[in-house]
Design an enzyme around this catalytic site. Structure first.
Site, PDB file in Angstrom:
ATOM      1  N   ASP A  92       1.495   8.112   7.592  1.00 48.07           N
ATOM      2  CA  ASP A  92       2.387   7.194   6.861  1.00 48.07           C
ATOM      3  C   ASP A  92       2.413   7.651   5.403  1.00 48.07           C
ATOM      4  O   ASP A  92       3.323   8.359   4.978  1.00 48.07           O
ATOM      5  CB  ASP A  92       1.857   5.757   7.030  1.00 48.07           C
ATOM      6  CG  ASP A  92       2.559   4.747   6.125  1.00 48.07           C
ATOM      7  OD1 ASP A  92       3.610   5.076   5.556  1.00 48.07           O
ATOM      8  OD2 ASP A  92       2.040   3.615   5.979  1.00 48.07           O
ATOM      9  N   HIS A  97      -3.225  -6.298   2.404  1.00 51.70           N
ATOM     10  CA  HIS A  97      -2.295  -7.307   2.937  1.00 51.70           C
ATOM     11  C   HIS A  97      -2.965  -8.669   3.134  1.00 51.70           C
ATOM     12  O   HIS A  97      -2.299  -9.656   3.407  1.00 51.70           O
ATOM     13  CB  HIS A  97      -1.700  -6.851   4.277  1.00 51.70           C
ATOM     14  CG  HIS A  97      -0.794  -5.670   4.146  1.00 51.70           C
ATOM     15  ND1 HIS A  97      -0.354  -4.946   5.218  1.00 51.70           N
ATOM     16  CD2 HIS A  97      -0.240  -5.094   3.045  1.00 51.70           C
ATOM     17  CE1 HIS A  97       0.441  -3.966   4.791  1.00 51.70           C
ATOM     18  NE2 HIS A  97       0.512  -4.030   3.483  1.00 51.70           N
ATOM     19  N   SER A 122       0.869  -1.183   0.000  1.00 50.19           N
ATOM     20  CA  SER A 122       0.000   0.000   0.000  1.00 50.19           C
ATOM     21  C   SER A 122       0.902   1.227   0.000  1.00 50.19           C
ATOM     22  O   SER A 122       0.945   2.004   0.936  1.00 50.19           O
ATOM     23  CB  SER A 122      -0.903  -0.002   1.237  1.00 50.19           C
ATOM     24  OG  SER A 122      -0.147  -0.008   2.422  1.00 50.19           O
ATOM     25  N   LYS A 133       9.673   4.986   7.459  1.00 54.70           N
ATOM     26  CA  LYS A 133      10.054   3.867   6.599  1.00 54.70           C
ATOM     27  C   LYS A 133      11.206   4.329   5.732  1.00 54.70           C
ATOM     28  O   LYS A 133      11.038   5.215   4.886  1.00 54.70           O
ATOM     29  CB  LYS A 133       8.870   3.476   5.703  1.00 54.70           C
ATOM     30  CG  LYS A 133       7.683   2.853   6.442  1.00 54.70           C
ATOM     31  CD  LYS A 133       6.491   2.779   5.497  1.00 54.70           C
ATOM     32  CE  LYS A 133       5.387   1.883   6.016  1.00 54.70           C
ATOM     33  NZ  LYS A 133       4.147   2.037   5.195  1.00 54.70           N
ATOM     34  N   GLU A 152      -3.300   5.160  12.325  1.00 57.95           N
ATOM     35  CA  GLU A 152      -2.409   5.549  11.233  1.00 57.95           C
ATOM     36  C   GLU A 152      -3.230   5.742   9.959  1.00 57.95           C
ATOM     37  O   GLU A 152      -4.160   4.970   9.690  1.00 57.95           O
ATOM     38  CB  GLU A 152      -1.382   4.426  11.055  1.00 57.95           C
ATOM     39  CG  GLU A 152      -0.333   4.668   9.998  1.00 57.95           C
ATOM     40  CD  GLU A 152       0.618   3.459   9.927  1.00 57.95           C
ATOM     41  OE1 GLU A 152       0.874   2.840  10.992  1.00 57.95           O
ATOM     42  OE2 GLU A 152       1.061   3.119   8.837  1.00 57.95           O
ATOM     43  N   LYS A 212       6.884  -0.689  14.625  1.00 54.60           N
ATOM     44  CA  LYS A 212       5.825  -1.467  13.982  1.00 54.60           C
ATOM     45  C   LYS A 212       6.506  -2.485  13.099  1.00 54.60           C
ATOM     46  O   LYS A 212       7.115  -2.126  12.092  1.00 54.60           O
ATOM     47  CB  LYS A 212       4.976  -0.502  13.149  1.00 54.60           C
ATOM     48  CG  LYS A 212       3.640  -1.045  12.749  1.00 54.60           C
ATOM     49  CD  LYS A 212       2.829   0.027  12.046  1.00 54.60           C
ATOM     50  CE  LYS A 212       2.892  -0.182  10.557  1.00 54.60           C
ATOM     51  NZ  LYS A 212       1.728   0.354   9.820  1.00 54.60           N
ATOM     52  N   GLU A 270       1.963  -9.512   6.858  1.00 50.86           N
ATOM     53  CA  GLU A 270       2.746  -9.075   8.015  1.00 50.86           C
ATOM     54  C   GLU A 270       2.628 -10.051   9.176  1.00 50.86           C
ATOM     55  O   GLU A 270       2.923  -9.713  10.331  1.00 50.86           O
ATOM     56  CB  GLU A 270       2.355  -7.651   8.401  1.00 50.86           C
ATOM     57  CG  GLU A 270       2.680  -6.677   7.254  1.00 50.86           C
ATOM     58  CD  GLU A 270       2.511  -5.211   7.601  1.00 50.86           C
ATOM     59  OE1 GLU A 270       1.862  -4.903   8.619  1.00 50.86           O
ATOM     60  OE2 GLU A 270       3.032  -4.375   6.843  1.00 50.86           O
ATOM     61  N   HIS A 302       8.543  -1.380   9.500  1.00 54.53           N
ATOM     62  CA  HIS A 302       8.850  -2.311   8.418  1.00 54.53           C
ATOM     63  C   HIS A 302       7.972  -1.973   7.209  1.00 54.53           C
ATOM     64  O   HIS A 302       7.161  -1.042   7.259  1.00 54.53           O
ATOM     65  CB  HIS A 302       8.559  -3.746   8.866  1.00 54.53           C
ATOM     66  CG  HIS A 302       7.106  -3.994   9.172  1.00 54.53           C
ATOM     67  ND1 HIS A 302       6.549  -5.239   9.310  1.00 54.53           N
ATOM     68  CD2 HIS A 302       6.058  -3.121   9.372  1.00 54.53           C
ATOM     69  CE1 HIS A 302       5.265  -5.134   9.569  1.00 54.53           C
ATOM     70  NE2 HIS A 302       4.941  -3.881   9.623  1.00 54.53           N
ATOM     71  N   GLU A 350      -4.560  -2.873   9.221  1.00 58.34           N
ATOM     72  CA  GLU A 350      -3.836  -3.486  10.341  1.00 58.34           C
ATOM     73  C   GLU A 350      -4.538  -3.245  11.668  1.00 58.34           C
ATOM     74  O   GLU A 350      -4.877  -2.111  12.002  1.00 58.34           O
ATOM     75  CB  GLU A 350      -2.416  -2.896  10.410  1.00 58.34           C
ATOM     76  CG  GLU A 350      -1.654  -3.128   9.118  1.00 58.34           C
ATOM     77  CD  GLU A 350      -0.341  -2.351   9.047  1.00 58.34           C
ATOM     78  OE1 GLU A 350       0.202  -1.994  10.104  1.00 58.34           O
ATOM     79  OE2 GLU A 350       0.118  -2.097   7.920  1.00 58.34           O
ATOM     80  N   ASP A 398      -4.106   0.731  11.704  1.00 53.63           N
ATOM     81  CA  ASP A 398      -3.623   1.408  10.496  1.00 53.63           C
ATOM     82  C   ASP A 398      -4.713   1.235   9.446  1.00 53.63           C
ATOM     83  O   ASP A 398      -4.915   0.146   8.919  1.00 53.63           O
ATOM     84  CB  ASP A 398      -2.298   0.817  10.003  1.00 53.63           C
ATOM     85  CG  ASP A 398      -1.802   1.507   8.715  1.00 53.63           C
ATOM     86  OD1 ASP A 398      -2.443   2.506   8.301  1.00 53.63           O
ATOM     87  OD2 ASP A 398      -0.794   1.064   8.140  1.00 53.63           O
TER      88      ASP A 398
HETATM   89  P1  PGA Z   1       3.053  -1.317   3.082  1.00 54.92           P
HETATM   90  O1  PGA Z   1       2.150  -1.264   4.383  1.00 54.92           O
HETATM   91  O2  PGA Z   1       4.429  -1.677   3.479  1.00 54.92           O
HETATM   92  O3  PGA Z   1       2.358  -2.357   2.252  1.00 54.92           O
HETATM   93  O4  PGA Z   1       2.977   0.046   2.458  1.00 54.92           O
HETATM   94  C1  PGA Z   1       2.603  -0.884   5.623  1.00 54.92           C
HETATM   95  C2  PGA Z   1       1.835   0.293   6.153  1.00 54.92           C
HETATM   96  O5  PGA Z   1       0.928   0.822   5.481  1.00 54.92           O
HETATM   97  O6  PGA Z   1       2.144   0.755   7.241  1.00 54.92           O
HETATM   98 ZN    ZN Z   2       0.531   2.414   7.030  1.00 55.35          ZN
END
Ligand code: PGA
Ligand code: ZN
Length: 429
Positions: free
Chosen positions: A326, A153, A40, A351, A299, A402, A204, A379, A163, A241
């Site tokens: 994010d 996911h 995503s 990230k 998130e 996370k 995940e 991650h 999430e 999230d």
């Molecule tokens: P992604 O998801 O690594 O698939 O972007 C993680 C997140 O959205 O936090």
């Molecule tokens: Zn996210």
């Protein structure tokens, strides 16, 4: 001093190719690092370079990015001091010459950037978190553990929120919190089995059951917490999230009759449950959920372009709950700066591959902390055995990390790295 850097194509946790970089120093030190990959992904992330050759890995090969490491990047950083990560990142970015790292690929630049840090730390015989944070880093992060996966996911789950996480806020050490989470994870497995639901896991490592509403997922988690012998609210809090940038739609996917007021608003269409919201309606939904459940953090509750909505939501519930950008901030200091100025959110997800270098990642965390925003090391849904984010969390005292469920070794590797760091910090080894 860097002798050479070598790139190679390896596999990530989804079986897709990713970039590994190997840095060789003159003194014989060798260190490796790998780039993760999102599903995503935010619209404003640095570019992940993929070959697009349909005959290899469905177009997902990274041989071009690897080639850039072996040729131009090697030429650029050969002879440089691996410990001067700001100079190395700057040199790579200059040679790349684009704003979004699309020439070399952020996957190529990031893998080299981390590998240089690892090589420098190894040459100095210090752990990576000390190299990144000096003596500043001393705080173990509390995990945000993703135990139910939805959204992109877990395509077969009926959940639009990506999430559902638990945070062991009452634990007084990392080791203790990790154990609590693993126990809840197992309690959740037995609960789902009793309900006749699958206990297969998503990207995940969290379960991907056939639940069909956010409320049902949250309530199932709360039941699992109790079954494991813990108290919701005291020992654990809930973290979500929404990854709602995946819900953005143009007016034509939105059912006209549900529109209350459309001026200046983003339309949201939840693909699985088929529910539609305007920004205002979605804000009202989050307010309700936060009042009803012990939610400590949300998130991407709103879209990456919905700055106005973010501002409004932050004014309304920002004092009660952590609101994490994010896709909104993409670990980018320019976007974070804008968010700080406009009062959007109060935390940033970090990230490394969203921005594509270690030095820019450190800058984003520092900017957040200076503005009173929290930072959470994270991650990606596509990961490798690389554990850099564990060291990053400690180095920069983010206090939160996370990195998925206690399942799938690419997730667990980060937790295990943190167990070792905790022992080091407490002088036990
Ligand atoms: P992604 O998801 O690594 O698939 O972007 C993680 C997140 O959205 O936090
Ligand atoms: Zn996210």
């Amino acid at each position: 001093e860097i002798e050479k850097v070598v790139g190679r194509e390896i596999l990530d946790s989804r079986g897709n190719p990713t970039v590994e970089a190997e840095v060789h120093l003159m003194d014989g030190t060798v260190a490796r690092a790998a780039a993760p990959s999102g599903a995503s992904t935010g619209e404003f992330e640095a570019l992940e370079l993929r070959d697009g050759d349909e005959k290899r890995y469905g177009g997902k090969g990274v041989l071009q990015a690897v080639g850039h490491i072996n040729d131009e990047i090697n030429d650029t950083i050969k002879g440089m001091d691996a410990s001067d990560i700001y100079a190395i990142d700057r040199a790579m970015m200059q040679a790349d010459g684009t704003e979004d790292k699309s020439h070399f690929g952020a996957n190529a630049i990031l893998a080299v950037s981390i590998a240089c840090c690892r090589a420098a730390a190894r040459a100095q015989a210090i752990p990576l978190y000390r190299f990144l944070g000096g003596t500043y880093g001393r705080r173990m992060p509390v995990p945000m553990m993703n135990i139910i996966n939805g959204g992109v996911h877990a395509p077969t789950s009926g959940l639009d929120v990506q999430e559902f996480m638990i945070m062991p806020v009452g634990a007084d050490s990392f080791r203790e919190g990790l154990r609590w989470c693993a126990e809840v994870f197992h309690a959740l497995a037995s609960l789902l089995r009793e309900k006749g639901m699958t206990t297969s896991v998503g990207d995940e490592g969290g379960f991907a059951p056939e639940l069909s509403s956010d409320e049902e997922a949250i309530e199932t988690i709360m039941e699992a917490v109790e079954r494991a012998g813990y108290e919701m609210g005291t020992h654990f809090k809930i973290v979500l999230d929404a990854a709602s940038s995946e819900w953005k739609c143009t007016a034509d996917c939105f059912h006209e009759d549900t529109v209350v007021s459309s001026s200046g608003q983003v339309y949201y269409h939840l693909p699985k449950t088929g529910v539609d919201y305007t920004t205002d309606q979605l804000i009202a939904h989050w307010k309700e959920l936060v009042e009803k459940y012990p939610i400590i953090s949300i998130e991407d509750p709103l879209d990456e372009d919905d700055w106005e909505g973010w501002q409004k939501l932050t004014l309304e519930i920002g004092d009660k709950v952590q609101l994490v950008g994010d896709d909104l901030f993409v670990t980018n200091t320019n976007r974070l700066q804008k968010g700080i100025a406009q009062g959007c959110g109060n935390a940033i997800l970090i990230k490394l591959n969203q921005i594509g270098s270690v030095s820019e990642t450190l800058d984003a965390i520092r900017l957040a902390h200076e503005a009173g925003y929290r930072a959470i090391a994270s991650h990606r849904s596509g990961e490798t055995e690389d554990t850099t984010i564990a060291d990053l969390a400690v180095a920069m005292n983010t206090g939160q990390i996370k990195t998925g469920a206690p399942s799938r070794s690419e997730r667990v590797a980060k937790y295990n790295r943190l167990l070792r760091i905790e022992e080091e910090l407490h002088g036990q080894i």
